[in-house]
Design an enzyme around this catalytic site. Structure first.
Site, PDB file in Angstrom:
ATOM      1  CE  LYS A   1     -54.507  -1.774  52.374  1.00 27.75           C
ATOM      2  NZ  LYS A   1     -54.500  -1.762  50.910  1.00 27.75           N
ATOM      3  N   GLY A   2     -59.849  -3.597  54.501  1.00 24.55           N
ATOM      4  CA  GLY A   2     -60.722  -3.167  55.591  1.00 24.55           C
ATOM      5  C   GLY A   2     -61.310  -4.319  56.394  1.00 24.55           C
TER       6      GLY A   2
ATOM      7  CG  ASP B   1     -57.898   0.766  46.090  1.00 22.26           C
ATOM      8  OD1 ASP B   1     -58.121   1.387  47.134  1.00 22.26           O
ATOM      9  OD2 ASP B   1     -57.412   1.282  45.068  1.00 22.26           O
ATOM     10  CD  GLU B   2     -53.953  -4.355  47.865  1.00 24.10           C
ATOM     11  OE1 GLU B   2     -54.412  -3.660  48.802  1.00 24.10           O
ATOM     12  OE2 GLU B   2     -52.892  -4.089  47.282  1.00 24.10           O
TER      13      GLU B   2
ATOM     14  N   GLY C   1     -58.002   4.781  52.154  1.00 27.66           N
ATOM     15  CA  GLY C   1     -59.443   4.760  52.379  1.00 27.66           C
ATOM     16  C   GLY C   1     -59.828   3.363  52.818  1.00 27.66           C
ATOM     17  CG  HIS C   2     -58.199   1.322  55.407  1.00 27.60           C
ATOM     18  ND1 HIS C   2     -57.179   1.208  56.306  1.00 27.60           N
ATOM     19  CD2 HIS C   2     -57.623   1.184  54.187  1.00 27.60           C
ATOM     20  CE1 HIS C   2     -56.034   1.016  55.659  1.00 27.60           C
ATOM     21  NE2 HIS C   2     -56.292   1.012  54.373  1.00 27.60           N
TER      22      HIS C   2
ATOM     23  CE  LYS D   1     -65.364   2.756  34.739  1.00 29.52           C
ATOM     24  NZ  LYS D   1     -65.968   3.010  33.452  1.00 29.52           N
ATOM     25  NE  ARG D   2     -60.525   1.339  44.071  1.00 27.79           N
ATOM     26  CZ  ARG D   2     -61.284   0.885  45.060  1.00 27.79           C
ATOM     27  NH1 ARG D   2     -61.904  -0.262  44.947  1.00 27.79           N
ATOM     28  NH2 ARG D   2     -61.419   1.567  46.172  1.00 27.79           N
TER      29      ARG D   2
ATOM     30  CD  GLN E   1     -51.246   4.512  50.741  1.00 27.15           C
ATOM     31  OE1 GLN E   1     -50.251   4.382  51.424  1.00 27.15           O
ATOM     32  NE2 GLN E   1     -52.240   5.277  51.115  1.00 27.15           N
TER      33      GLN E   1
ATOM     34  CB  VAL F   1     -59.498   8.743  49.146  1.00 29.22           C
ATOM     35  CG1 VAL F   1     -58.982  10.173  49.233  1.00 29.22           C
ATOM     36  CG2 VAL F   1     -59.140   7.991  50.421  1.00 29.22           C
TER      37      VAL F   1
HETATM   38  P1  IMP Z   1     -50.434   9.889  46.626  1.00 28.72           P
HETATM   39  O1  IMP Z   1     -50.238   8.818  47.654  1.00 28.72           O
HETATM   40  O2  IMP Z   1     -51.662  10.715  46.882  1.00 28.72           O
HETATM   41  O3  IMP Z   1     -49.204  10.702  46.406  1.00 28.72           O
HETATM   42  O4  IMP Z   1     -50.713   9.142  45.221  1.00 28.72           O
HETATM   43  C1  IMP Z   1     -49.701   8.411  44.543  1.00 28.72           C
HETATM   44  C2  IMP Z   1     -50.279   7.177  43.871  1.00 28.72           C
HETATM   45  O5  IMP Z   1     -50.727   6.267  44.870  1.00 28.72           O
HETATM   46  C3  IMP Z   1     -51.476   7.431  42.969  1.00 28.72           C
HETATM   47  O6  IMP Z   1     -51.451   6.499  41.902  1.00 28.72           O
HETATM   48  C4  IMP Z   1     -52.665   7.112  43.857  1.00 28.72           C
HETATM   49  O7  IMP Z   1     -53.799   6.737  43.119  1.00 28.72           O
HETATM   50  C5  IMP Z   1     -52.096   5.949  44.641  1.00 28.72           C
HETATM   51  N1  IMP Z   1     -52.729   5.774  45.953  1.00 28.72           N
HETATM   52  C6  IMP Z   1     -52.528   6.513  47.077  1.00 28.72           C
HETATM   53  N2  IMP Z   1     -53.273   6.036  48.091  1.00 28.72           N
HETATM   54  C7  IMP Z   1     -53.944   4.977  47.605  1.00 28.72           C
HETATM   55  C8  IMP Z   1     -54.857   4.036  48.187  1.00 28.72           C
HETATM   56  O8  IMP Z   1     -55.179   4.081  49.382  1.00 28.72           O
HETATM   57  N3  IMP Z   1     -55.327   3.065  47.359  1.00 28.72           N
HETATM   58  C9  IMP Z   1     -54.946   2.953  46.065  1.00 28.72           C
HETATM   59  N4  IMP Z   1     -54.090   3.798  45.481  1.00 28.72           N
HETATM   60  C10 IMP Z   1     -53.598   4.798  46.239  1.00 28.72           C
END
Ligand code: IMP
Length: 430
Positions: free
Chosen positions: A16-17, A13-14, A40-41, A304-305, A224, A300
């Site tokens: 990137k999109g 979530d930096e 999620g982009h 809340k982050r 990620q 996705v």
């Molecule tokens: P998983 O990839 O669904 O197995 O989730 C494992 C960890 O990666 C969890 O902490 C998710 O919140 C995190 N995570 C997976 N995909 C993303 C992403 O696109 N952005 C941020 N965190 C992610």
């Protein structure tokens, strides 16, 4: 001219999109090499917002070949839905514009169910996953019982592979008290979706090698962030793939020399979704303010982050584990108006100062951040397009980040708008 790998340098979530879209416009091929539809982009092009999870960001703009590499885990039903959703927005995706590695692993409904079950079963063991089945699918890949894209083309072999897969899963499901999966039903579901997936299947490693030899520009689009990498992240609170830049080669079938320039995407503060250590987390009003101003909600899952100060020690670590050549710094404007801003430079552990996050889960939970405090700025940085538009203190903050992480800013993004960017160095022209 270099191929470029874009890698998130924090916990995802930096932002990137926008950067990927800007680079994708200059690329001939855009390749996803790890993860799946847990990503999620968000792309905003000519005022229209597109949300992508599995498809490479190049699909939205014509004239680019999009590739899903072998390192990605593909949920075929999700893929069909995502393609259909984009079609309603006027984006047409055909086998001419999208290729999927025939050796990529499939995510099946049983993976999603297992992910859900585990996350809901025991709060103490929860990872905070996206519940998309990502982890269980990668487990089957490494366990040598996965169903791959190419298997959809051979009904007999598919039946045998399903038997092998279910020998494992049904034993597990019996133990967990979940209804067993019927082999014939799974096979017919897969054969029903196969005609919608197989036209995209290709020998991706060969295709990319040819593109590379022809001098085409390849953009490797990471999902990620490196701190969620299964080896180099905050294990076990990670995703189940390698995310570091070297995975661009393994996850697409090219040799490491194909990688070229590694661009790390770095947010001017830190966020994380899901469980796990976060040394600079702010659970106070400042954290709330950053979250609100930065609209820190997951694309996705809508979660809340968690928000905190910039952690230079962690980014310095990912600069090294990914071999980052330069960074794109995003969301600086969210820090506008803070009287003072803190930067974490290292950690205190048992009375000692250390410059990196230790591997031990217990130590990761115990470390205390060592902060440096700098004066903030009251002017706005939003929309700045040159260094001259930035207040002196904001420049000081950026320069200090560069010093602490050991690399320089190639791009500085000052709003979601594409033109609100200060370009120092184009990674493709390295
Ligand atoms: P998983 O990839 O669904 O197995 O989730 C494992 C960890 O990666 C969890 O902490 C998710 O919140 C995190 N995570 C997976 N995909 C993303 C992403 O696109 N952005 C941020 N965190 C992610």
């Amino acid at each position: 001219m270099a191929n470029v790998v874009v890698v998130g340098a924090q916990w995802g979530d930096e932002g990137k999109g926008k950067i990927v879209d800007w680079l994708a416009e200059q690329a001939d091929v855009v390749v996803r090499f790890q993860g799946g539809h847990n990503a999620g982009h968000t792309l905003v092009i000519d005022g229209t917002t597109y949300k992508l999870s599995l498809l490479p960001s190049g699909v939205v703009r014509g004239g680019t070949l999009s590739v899903i590499g072998n390192g990605v885990v593909v949920d075929p039903w999700h893929l069909v839905d995502e393609i259909a959703r984009l079609k309603t927005q006027g984006v047409s995706i055909t086998p001419e514009s999208l290729r999927i590695a025939d050796n990529a692993t499939l995510i099946l409904p049983l993976h999603r169910e297992l992910d859900h079950f585990r996350e809901n079963a025991n709060a103490a063991l929860k990872i905070g996953t996206t519940k998309r089945g990502i982890g269980p699918a990668y487990e089957d890949k490494v366990g040598r019982r996965a169903i791959r894209v190419v298997d959809l083309a051979d009904a007999d072999l598919l039946g045998a592979k399903i038997e092998r897969l279910l020998a494992h899963h049904n034993a597990l499901r019996r133990g967990l008290g979940i209804e067993e999966v019927d082999a014939a039903a799974l096979k017919s579901e897969l054969l029903a979706i196969a005609p919608q997936i197989l036209p995209f299947a290709d020998t991706v490693w060969a295709l990319l090698d040819e593109a590379r030899r022809a001098g085409q520009r390849i953009l490797f689009e990471g999902a990620q962030g490196a701190l969620l990498d299964v080896d180099h992240g905050t294990y076990p609170y990670v995703t189940s793939s390698n995310i570091v830049a070297a995975q661009a080669a393994t996850g697409s079938g090219l040799g490491p020399s194909a990688i070229g320039y590694v661009l790390g995407i770095v947010k001017a503060y830190t966020t994380r979704v899901g469980e796990g250590p976060f040394p600079t987390e702010l659970t106070d009003a400042i954290g709330e303010k950053i979250g609100e101003r930065g609209r820190e909600f997951g694309v996705v899952t809508g979660r809340k982050r968690r928000c905190g100060w910039f952690d230079a020690a962690l980014v310095r670590q990912t600069v090294r584990t990914s071999g980052i050549d330069g960074i794109a710094l995003t969301k600086l404007d969210i820090l506008d108006g803070f009287e003072t801003i803190k930067i974490c430079t290292g950690y205190r552990l048992d009375g000692q100062v250390i410059d990196h996050l230790p591997a031990s889960q217990a130590d990761q939970a115990r470390v205390e951040p060592v902060y440096e405090t700098i004066d903030g700025w009251f002017e706005t940085t939003a929309g700045a397009r040159s260094w001259a538009d930035l207040p002196a203190q904001a420049i000081k903050y950026v320069r200090r980040i560069e010093e602490l992480i050991g690399t320089t800013v190639a791009l500085l993004s000052t709003s979601p708008e594409r033109d609100d960017t200060i370009l120092v160095h184009n990674p493709f022209e390295d």
